[in-house]
Structures are given as C-alpha cells and as structure tokens.
Write a protein that holds these residues in place. Sequence first.
Motif, PDB file in Angstrom:
ATOM      1  N   ARG A 104       0.833  -1.212   0.000  1.00  0.00           N
ATOM      2  CA  ARG A 104       0.000   0.000   0.000  1.00  0.00           C
ATOM      3  C   ARG A 104       0.868   1.264   0.000  1.00  0.00           C
ATOM      4  O   ARG A 104       0.567   2.238  -0.707  1.00  0.00           O
ATOM      5  CB  ARG A 104      -0.927  -0.010   1.214  1.00  0.00           C
ATOM      6  N   MET A 105       1.956   1.260   0.777  1.00  0.00           N
ATOM      7  CA  MET A 105       2.832   2.422   0.837  1.00  0.00           C
ATOM      8  C   MET A 105       3.524   2.683  -0.497  1.00  0.00           C
ATOM      9  O   MET A 105       3.630   3.817  -0.961  1.00  0.00           O
ATOM     10  CB  MET A 105       3.873   2.248   1.939  1.00  0.00           C
ATOM     11  N   ILE A 106       4.001   1.597  -1.137  1.00  0.00           N
ATOM     12  CA  ILE A 106       4.740   1.741  -2.391  1.00  0.00           C
ATOM     13  C   ILE A 106       3.821   2.198  -3.517  1.00  0.00           C
ATOM     14  O   ILE A 106       4.174   3.079  -4.319  1.00  0.00           O
ATOM     15  CB  ILE A 106       5.450   0.415  -2.750  1.00  0.00           C
ATOM     16  N   VAL A 107       2.622   1.609  -3.587  1.00  0.00           N
ATOM     17  CA  VAL A 107       1.661   2.018  -4.619  1.00  0.00           C
ATOM     18  C   VAL A 107       1.328   3.505  -4.467  1.00  0.00           C
ATOM     19  O   VAL A 107       1.302   4.263  -5.443  1.00  0.00           O
ATOM     20  CB  VAL A 107       0.390   1.149  -4.536  1.00  0.00           C
ATOM     21  N   ALA A 108       1.082   3.926  -3.227  1.00  0.00           N
ATOM     22  CA  ALA A 108       0.750   5.341  -2.991  1.00  0.00           C
ATOM     23  C   ALA A 108       1.941   6.242  -3.296  1.00  0.00           C
ATOM     24  O   ALA A 108       1.787   7.312  -3.908  1.00  0.00           O
ATOM     25  CB  ALA A 108       0.304   5.535  -1.548  1.00  0.00           C
ATOM     26  N   ALA A 109       3.146   5.820  -2.899  1.00  0.00           N
ATOM     27  CA  ALA A 109       4.340   6.638  -3.118  1.00  0.00           C
ATOM     28  C   ALA A 109       4.630   6.798  -4.608  1.00  0.00           C
ATOM     29  O   ALA A 109       5.019   7.875  -5.066  1.00  0.00           O
ATOM     30  CB  ALA A 109       5.536   6.022  -2.410  1.00  0.00           C
ATOM     31  N   PHE A 110       4.421   5.725  -5.376  1.00  0.00           N
ATOM     32  CA  PHE A 110       4.658   5.812  -6.814  1.00  0.00           C
ATOM     33  C   PHE A 110       3.676   6.779  -7.468  1.00  0.00           C
ATOM     34  O   PHE A 110       4.057   7.610  -8.302  1.00  0.00           O
ATOM     35  CB  PHE A 110       4.541   4.431  -7.458  1.00  0.00           C
ATOM     36  N   ALA A 111       2.415   6.700  -7.075  1.00  0.00           N
ATOM     37  CA  ALA A 111       1.411   7.593  -7.655  1.00  0.00           C
ATOM     38  C   ALA A 111       1.700   9.047  -7.315  1.00  0.00           C
ATOM     39  O   ALA A 111       1.488   9.943  -8.134  1.00  0.00           O
ATOM     40  CB  ALA A 111       0.015   7.199  -7.162  1.00  0.00           C
ATOM     41  N   GLN A 112       2.220   9.289  -6.106  1.00  0.00           N
ATOM     42  CA  GLN A 112       2.474  10.658  -5.648  1.00  0.00           C
ATOM     43  C   GLN A 112       3.863  11.162  -6.038  1.00  0.00           C
ATOM     44  O   GLN A 112       4.181  12.330  -5.814  1.00  0.00           O
ATOM     45  CB  GLN A 112       2.323  10.719  -4.130  1.00  0.00           C
ATOM     46  N   GLY A 113       4.690  10.280  -6.593  1.00  0.00           N
ATOM     47  CA  GLY A 113       6.055  10.675  -6.926  1.00  0.00           C
ATOM     48  C   GLY A 113       6.914  10.867  -5.694  1.00  0.00           C
ATOM     49  O   GLY A 113       7.865  11.668  -5.699  1.00  0.00           O
ATOM     50  N   ASP A 114       6.622  10.121  -4.639  1.00  0.00           N
ATOM     51  CA  ASP A 114       7.338  10.233  -3.358  1.00  0.00           C
ATOM     52  C   ASP A 114       8.612   9.395  -3.423  1.00  0.00           C
ATOM     53  O   ASP A 114       8.632   8.227  -3.043  1.00  0.00           O
ATOM     54  CB  ASP A 114       6.424   9.768  -2.225  1.00  0.00           C
ATOM     55  N   ARG A 115       9.685  10.000  -3.917  1.00  0.00           N
ATOM     56  CA  ARG A 115      10.941   9.277  -4.099  1.00  0.00           C
ATOM     57  C   ARG A 115      11.557   8.835  -2.776  1.00  0.00           C
ATOM     58  O   ARG A 115      12.225   7.796  -2.719  1.00  0.00           O
ATOM     59  CB  ARG A 115      11.929  10.156  -4.867  1.00  0.00           C
ATOM     60  N   GLN A 116      11.378   9.595  -1.719  1.00  0.00           N
ATOM     61  CA  GLN A 116      11.999   9.259  -0.443  1.00  0.00           C
ATOM     62  C   GLN A 116      11.456   7.932   0.094  1.00  0.00           C
ATOM     63  O   GLN A 116      12.218   7.069   0.550  1.00  0.00           O
ATOM     64  CB  GLN A 116      11.774  10.375   0.579  1.00  0.00           C
ATOM     65  N   THR A 117      10.147   7.759   0.034  1.00  0.00           N
ATOM     66  CA  THR A 117       9.560   6.505   0.498  1.00  0.00           C
ATOM     67  C   THR A 117       9.968   5.353  -0.408  1.00  0.00           C
ATOM     68  O   THR A 117      10.304   4.259   0.065  1.00  0.00           O
ATOM     69  CB  THR A 117       8.023   6.616   0.551  1.00  0.00           C
ATOM     70  N   LEU A 118       9.965   5.575  -1.723  1.00  0.00           N
ATOM     71  CA  LEU A 118      10.375   4.529  -2.657  1.00  0.00           C
ATOM     72  C   LEU A 118      11.826   4.128  -2.426  1.00  0.00           C
ATOM     73  O   LEU A 118      12.167   2.942  -2.437  1.00  0.00           O
ATOM     74  CB  LEU A 118      10.182   5.008  -4.094  1.00  0.00           C
ATOM     75  N   ARG A 119      12.679   5.097  -2.193  1.00  0.00           N
ATOM     76  CA  ARG A 119      14.098   4.828  -1.968  1.00  0.00           C
ATOM     77  C   ARG A 119      14.298   3.926  -0.748  1.00  0.00           C
ATOM     78  O   ARG A 119      15.180   3.047  -0.741  1.00  0.00           O
ATOM     79  CB  ARG A 119      14.817   6.156  -1.765  1.00  0.00           C
ATOM     80  N   ALA A 120      13.463   4.128   0.278  1.00  0.00           N
ATOM     81  CA  ALA A 120      13.602   3.362   1.516  1.00  0.00           C
ATOM     82  C   ALA A 120      13.087   1.935   1.396  1.00  0.00           C
ATOM     83  O   ALA A 120      13.549   1.042   2.111  1.00  0.00           O
ATOM     84  CB  ALA A 120      12.873   4.079   2.654  1.00  0.00           C
ATOM     85  N   LEU A 121      12.138   1.699   0.489  1.00  0.00           N
ATOM     86  CA  LEU A 121      11.475   0.391   0.425  1.00  0.00           C
ATOM     87  C   LEU A 121      11.891  -0.469  -0.756  1.00  0.00           C
ATOM     88  O   LEU A 121      11.536  -1.647  -0.804  1.00  0.00           O
ATOM     89  CB  LEU A 121       9.954   0.601   0.367  1.00  0.00           C
TER      90      LEU A 121
END
Length: 222
Positions: A104-121
């Motif tokens: 759920r976090m990764i799907v949301a981060a990708f849609a929002q362009g949240d690179r920091q969360t993607l980088r961590a996971l």
Amino acid sequence: MQGGFPIDLILFAMVAAFLVLRLRSVLGKRQGFERPPQAEGMPDARAARIEGVADPVTPARGSGARRNLPSPHSPAGTALTQIVAMDPSFSPNGFLDGAEGAFRMIVAAFAQGDRQTLRALLSDETYSGFEQAVASRETAGEAQRTEIRSMHEMALEGAELRGTIADVTVRFVSDQVNMTTARGGEIVAGSDAITEVIDIWTFQRDLTAKDPTWKLTATRSG
C-alpha cells in the motif's frame, strides 16, 4: 529569512524521522514464528512449524483478505523452513502483514512521486526503474491517481534462500482505480473504474543484517 536555524530543515528532519518509524512499523517487525502443536507423522519439529501455518486459505488479520500459504513439502515451503532455521523470528503470517503494508505504501508513493519513500522500500535496481517512470510522468506533465479499494487475496507464492539472502514472493489480488491524466485533466491511460489487479512482488533481505527491512526487488503482473 534573517538569522536563526532554517525552519525548512527542521520540517525535513521531522518528516524523515516519521518515514523511518513508519517503514520499520511496516516491514521492520521481527515477529516470532508461532509454534503449533506437533503434527502427527511430521518428521521433525521444524517442519511442524511450517505445517502449522500452511492451511490453503486463511483470513487475513487486518484487511479481511484471504491468505494462501504454501505446503511445507513444496519448494517454497522447504525454503521457508530454511529461512526459519536461520531467523527463528520470521513468521509467514507476520511477513504477509508487513508485505501488505509495504504494498500500500509503495503504490501510494509511486502515484504521488514520493521518491523518499520509494528509496527506503526498494532495492537499488528496482528504485531506478520506478524513478525513471516517475520522472517521465513529471516531464510529460502527467498525474497518476491510484487507489486500492480492497484487498481480496495475498498468496505467499515462492521463497528461496541463497546463503544468507532470502527472497519471498507474494501475489496480491486487489481492487484498484488506476488513472493517468494530462496537464489539461484529460485521461491518457486507465480509467476511474474499479478493476481487479494481480501484482506479484518479490521482497529480499539478508537474514544476518541488523536492518530487519525487506526490500522490493521485482514486480510483475499476474
């Protein structure tokens, strides 16, 4: 700004601290493997520990989704036995709890362009692919909308242990809304209709590492 410590750096530090804590609460939990009663005819106690969680379908604890865990005699079940032997705190059901949260976090981060969360996971290679997709979307002036409406099933489909490196593959079946819009708001991909989506993700971790986080290393559609 006149003198003093920059307030934006303070806010950045607070956000970073929150993400670290959130990340550890998702895939950083080290839960003990529940030991069921000894099953009749099982060759040893370790195999019984896998047998005890290998019911074909069980309800998920949080989302209400069905869970499918492998037979202890399958290649995936054998690998899980080996993972447990190296890391007794590993639990297939506990892992699925964390995997759903990470999904759920990764799907949301990708849609929002949240690179920091993607980088961590994500692993380095997987992050590179996600980041390129986010950058291309930004260059085109497009926006991504993704909503996970419900999770129907999570299946632990595969597991492998190579030395101290463990890989666990999960199949997620969910209802989602996926839509990409252009600058003017027109839809260029997807729609606002709810669609069943099957995602197959592989998570990896060095079982001897102090960091308990499992990182996403591969994705594909089912």
